[in-house]
Design a protein around this motif. Structure first.
Motif, PDB file in Angstrom:
ATOM      1  N   ALA A   2       0.853  -1.195   0.000  1.00  0.00           N
ATOM      2  CA  ALA A   2       0.000   0.000   0.000  1.00  0.00           C
ATOM      3  C   ALA A   2       0.887   1.243   0.000  1.00  0.00           C
ATOM      4  O   ALA A   2       1.696   1.446   0.912  1.00  0.00           O
ATOM      5  N   LEU A   3       0.733   2.080  -1.018  1.00  0.00           N
ATOM      6  CA  LEU A   3       1.541   3.289  -1.164  1.00  0.00           C
ATOM      7  C   LEU A   3       0.632   4.494  -1.419  1.00  0.00           C
ATOM      8  O   LEU A   3      -0.440   4.366  -1.987  1.00  0.00           O
ATOM      9  N   THR A   4       1.106   5.658  -0.997  1.00  0.00           N
ATOM     10  CA  THR A   4       0.435   6.908  -1.346  1.00  0.00           C
ATOM     11  C   THR A   4       1.199   7.523  -2.508  1.00  0.00           C
ATOM     12  O   THR A   4       2.309   8.010  -2.331  1.00  0.00           O
ATOM     13  N   VAL A   5       0.599   7.486  -3.684  1.00  0.00           N
ATOM     14  CA  VAL A   5       1.291   7.926  -4.885  1.00  0.00           C
ATOM     15  C   VAL A   5       0.754   9.293  -5.294  1.00  0.00           C
ATOM     16  O   VAL A   5      -0.450   9.476  -5.475  1.00  0.00           O
ATOM     17  N   LYS A   6       1.677  10.257  -5.441  1.00  0.00           N
ATOM     18  CA  LYS A   6       1.324  11.603  -5.904  1.00  0.00           C
ATOM     19  C   LYS A   6       1.996  11.819  -7.255  1.00  0.00           C
ATOM     20  O   LYS A   6       3.224  11.870  -7.338  1.00  0.00           O
ATOM     21  N   ALA A   7       1.182  11.914  -8.304  1.00  0.00           N
ATOM     22  CA  ALA A   7       1.704  12.056  -9.668  1.00  0.00           C
ATOM     23  C   ALA A   7       0.808  12.999 -10.461  1.00  0.00           C
ATOM     24  O   ALA A   7      -0.312  13.297 -10.060  1.00  0.00           O
ATOM     25  N   ALA A   8       1.326  13.453 -11.592  1.00  0.00           N
ATOM     26  CA  ALA A   8       0.562  14.365 -12.444  1.00  0.00           C
ATOM     27  C   ALA A   8      -0.503  13.626 -13.236  1.00  0.00           C
ATOM     28  O   ALA A   8      -1.528  14.209 -13.580  1.00  0.00           O
ATOM     29  N   ALA A   9      -0.266  12.351 -13.542  1.00  0.00           N
ATOM     30  CA  ALA A   9      -1.231  11.581 -14.332  1.00  0.00           C
ATOM     31  C   ALA A   9      -1.109  10.103 -13.996  1.00  0.00           C
ATOM     32  O   ALA A   9      -0.028   9.627 -13.623  1.00  0.00           O
ATOM     33  N   PHE A  10      -2.230   9.392 -14.126  1.00  0.00           N
ATOM     34  CA  PHE A  10      -2.299   7.956 -13.905  1.00  0.00           C
ATOM     35  C   PHE A  10      -3.047   7.331 -15.074  1.00  0.00           C
ATOM     36  O   PHE A  10      -4.049   7.878 -15.530  1.00  0.00           O
ATOM     37  N   THR A  11      -2.566   6.178 -15.535  1.00  0.00           N
ATOM     38  CA  THR A  11      -3.398   5.420 -16.464  1.00  0.00           C
ATOM     39  C   THR A  11      -4.459   4.702 -15.630  1.00  0.00           C
ATOM     40  O   THR A  11      -4.315   4.549 -14.411  1.00  0.00           O
ATOM     41  N   ALA A  12      -5.524   4.263 -16.293  1.00  0.00           N
ATOM     42  CA  ALA A  12      -6.629   3.618 -15.572  1.00  0.00           C
ATOM     43  C   ALA A  12      -6.155   2.335 -14.890  1.00  0.00           C
ATOM     44  O   ALA A  12      -6.537   2.052 -13.739  1.00  0.00           O
ATOM     45  N   SER A  13      -5.290   1.564 -15.566  1.00  0.00           N
ATOM     46  CA  SER A  13      -4.825   0.311 -14.974  1.00  0.00           C
ATOM     47  C   SER A  13      -3.883   0.567 -13.797  1.00  0.00           C
ATOM     48  O   SER A  13      -3.901  -0.167 -12.803  1.00  0.00           O
ATOM     49  N   ALA A  14      -3.071   1.630 -13.871  1.00  0.00           N
ATOM     50  CA  ALA A  14      -2.170   1.948 -12.760  1.00  0.00           C
ATOM     51  C   ALA A  14      -2.974   2.362 -11.536  1.00  0.00           C
ATOM     52  O   ALA A  14      -2.697   1.916 -10.414  1.00  0.00           O
ATOM     53  N   ARG A  15      -3.983   3.199 -11.730  1.00  0.00           N
ATOM     54  CA  ARG A  15      -4.828   3.633 -10.615  1.00  0.00           C
ATOM     55  C   ARG A  15      -5.533   2.443  -9.977  1.00  0.00           C
ATOM     56  O   ARG A  15      -5.587   2.316  -8.752  1.00  0.00           O
ATOM     57  N   GLN A  16      -6.023   1.533 -10.803  1.00  0.00           N
ATOM     58  CA  GLN A  16      -6.751   0.376 -10.281  1.00  0.00           C
ATOM     59  C   GLN A  16      -5.823  -0.552  -9.485  1.00  0.00           C
ATOM     60  O   GLN A  16      -6.186  -1.036  -8.424  1.00  0.00           O
ATOM     61  N   LYS A  17      -4.579  -0.749  -9.958  1.00  0.00           N
ATOM     62  CA  LYS A  17      -3.646  -1.635  -9.254  1.00  0.00           C
ATOM     63  C   LYS A  17      -3.162  -1.033  -7.948  1.00  0.00           C
ATOM     64  O   LYS A  17      -2.988  -1.739  -6.948  1.00  0.00           O
ATOM     65  N   ILE A  18      -2.938   0.285  -7.917  1.00  0.00           N
ATOM     66  CA  ILE A  18      -2.492   0.943  -6.687  1.00  0.00           C
ATOM     67  C   ILE A  18      -3.592   0.894  -5.633  1.00  0.00           C
ATOM     68  O   ILE A  18      -3.342   0.586  -4.464  1.00  0.00           O
ATOM     69  N   GLU A  19      -4.827   1.159  -6.049  1.00  0.00           N
ATOM     70  CA  GLU A  19      -5.942   1.148  -5.098  1.00  0.00           C
ATOM     71  C   GLU A  19      -6.310  -0.267  -4.672  1.00  0.00           C
ATOM     72  O   GLU A  19      -6.769  -0.482  -3.549  1.00  0.00           O
ATOM     73  N   ALA A  20      -6.104  -1.259  -5.558  1.00  0.00           N
ATOM     74  CA  ALA A  20      -6.370  -2.650  -5.190  1.00  0.00           C
ATOM     75  C   ALA A  20      -5.374  -3.139  -4.144  1.00  0.00           C
ATOM     76  O   ALA A  20      -5.710  -4.006  -3.323  1.00  0.00           O
ATOM     77  N   ALA A  21      -4.164  -2.591  -4.137  1.00  0.00           N
ATOM     78  CA  ALA A  21      -3.154  -2.973  -3.150  1.00  0.00           C
ATOM     79  C   ALA A  21      -3.362  -2.249  -1.822  1.00  0.00           C
ATOM     80  O   ALA A  21      -2.615  -2.480  -0.874  1.00  0.00           O
ATOM     81  N   GLY A  22      -4.374  -1.379  -1.748  1.00  0.00           N
ATOM     82  CA  GLY A  22      -4.650  -0.658  -0.507  1.00  0.00           C
ATOM     83  C   GLY A  22      -4.051   0.738  -0.473  1.00  0.00           C
ATOM     84  O   GLY A  22      -4.138   1.426   0.548  1.00  0.00           O
ATOM     85  N   GLY A  23      -3.460   1.183  -1.555  1.00  0.00           N
ATOM     86  CA  GLY A  23      -2.863   2.506  -1.599  1.00  0.00           C
ATOM     87  C   GLY A  23      -3.831   3.570  -2.089  1.00  0.00           C
ATOM     88  O   GLY A  23      -5.014   3.300  -2.295  1.00  0.00           O
ATOM     89  N   SER A  24      -3.308   4.764  -2.282  1.00  0.00           N
ATOM     90  CA  SER A  24      -4.147   5.854  -2.773  1.00  0.00           C
ATOM     91  C   SER A  24      -3.403   6.618  -3.863  1.00  0.00           C
ATOM     92  O   SER A  24      -2.175   6.682  -3.872  1.00  0.00           O
ATOM     93  N   CYS A  25      -4.190   7.191  -4.776  1.00  0.00           N
ATOM     94  CA  CYS A  25      -3.647   7.967  -5.886  1.00  0.00           C
ATOM     95  C   CYS A  25      -4.090   9.402  -5.734  1.00  0.00           C
ATOM     96  O   CYS A  25      -5.266   9.684  -5.522  1.00  0.00           O
ATOM     97  N   GLU A  26      -3.129  10.324  -5.848  1.00  0.00           N
ATOM     98  CA  GLU A  26      -3.434  11.745  -5.750  1.00  0.00           C
ATOM     99  C   GLU A  26      -2.828  12.453  -6.953  1.00  0.00           C
ATOM    100  O   GLU A  26      -1.627  12.327  -7.214  1.00  0.00           O
ATOM    101  N   VAL A  27      -3.682  13.163  -7.688  1.00  0.00           N
ATOM    102  CA  VAL A  27      -3.212  13.902  -8.869  1.00  0.00           C
ATOM    103  C   VAL A  27      -2.718  15.271  -8.408  1.00  0.00           C
ATOM    104  O   VAL A  27      -3.444  16.019  -7.754  1.00  0.00           O
ATOM    105  N   VAL A  28      -1.470  15.562  -8.723  1.00  0.00           N
ATOM    106  CA  VAL A  28      -0.887  16.867  -8.394  1.00  0.00           C
ATOM    107  C   VAL A  28      -0.593  17.610  -9.687  1.00  0.00           C
ATOM    108  O   VAL A  28      -0.227  17.017 -10.689  1.00  0.00           O
ATOM    109  N   THR A  29      -0.783  18.920  -9.682  1.00  0.00           N
ATOM    110  CA  THR A  29      -0.461  19.722 -10.865  1.00  0.00           C
ATOM    111  C   THR A  29       1.026  19.995 -10.883  1.00  0.00           C
ATOM    112  O   THR A  29       1.646  20.246  -9.848  1.00  0.00           O
ATOM    113  N   ALA A  30       1.583  19.941 -12.075  1.00  0.00           N
ATOM    114  CA  ALA A  30       3.036  20.106 -12.201  1.00  0.00           C
ATOM    115  C   ALA A  30       3.423  21.565 -12.115  1.00  0.00           C
ATOM    116  O   ALA A  30       2.833  22.450 -12.602  1.00  0.00           O
TER     117      ALA A  30
END
Length: 149
Positions: A121-149
């Motif tokens: 489980a990781l907290t990932v802060k990135a400018a963009a996520f593909t749909a499969s990357a977001r789904q795999k991170i959240e399935a592992a118990g982590g969270s995705c946060e979109v940050v503006t560059a």
């Protein structure tokens, strides 16, 4: 009212220009087209887009597929499988990835791609996520946060 009663309003119709009727008429001899040259001759002149023999614009521009993007978005891309070795609960951003050596150069804002598996489980802060990357991170118990560059 009959059809022959329908006439234009007074002053709405302007008479045509009488050309070639002498110097006193104002449009004598050359009829306002000048002395010589291609545009003074009878006929239609040149076709639309003709540039005097220079390669015309419609033949100079590329025709196939697409035009290149003038200002493309450039990302630092990384797959989720590269994050599998990080400890659980880690906050992942571009700076932390460069500090731990996973990413070696900053090519632009971070974009997460979905190749591989992730089990921590990781907290990932990135400018963009593909749909499969977001789904795999959240399935592992982590969270995705979109940050503006």
């Amino acid at each position: 009212m009959k059809i022959n009663d329908a006439i234009p309003q007074k002053g709405s119709r302007k008479r045509g220009r009488r050309v070639g009727r002498g110097i006193a008429a104002g449009q004598g001899a050359s009829c306002g087209f000048g002395m010589r040259g291609q545009k003074s001759r009878s006929g239609t002149g040149t076709k639309p887009g003709f540039e005097g023999g220079q390669m015309p614009l419609y033949r100079r521009v590329p025709k196939l597929k697409h035009f290149t993007v003038i200002n493309p978005k450039v990302y630092t891309v990384i797959n989720v499988k590269r994050l599998a070795d990080l400890p659980a609960g880690t906050e992942v951003n571009l700076e932390s990835l460069m500090d731990c050596g996973i990413v070696t150069s900053n090519d632009g804002p971070l974009k997460m791609l979905g190749d591989g598996e992730l089990s921590v489980a990781l907290t990932v802060k990135a400018a963009a996520f593909t749909a499969s990357a977001r789904q795999k991170i959240e399935a592992a118990g982590g969270s995705c946060e979109v940050v503006t560059a």
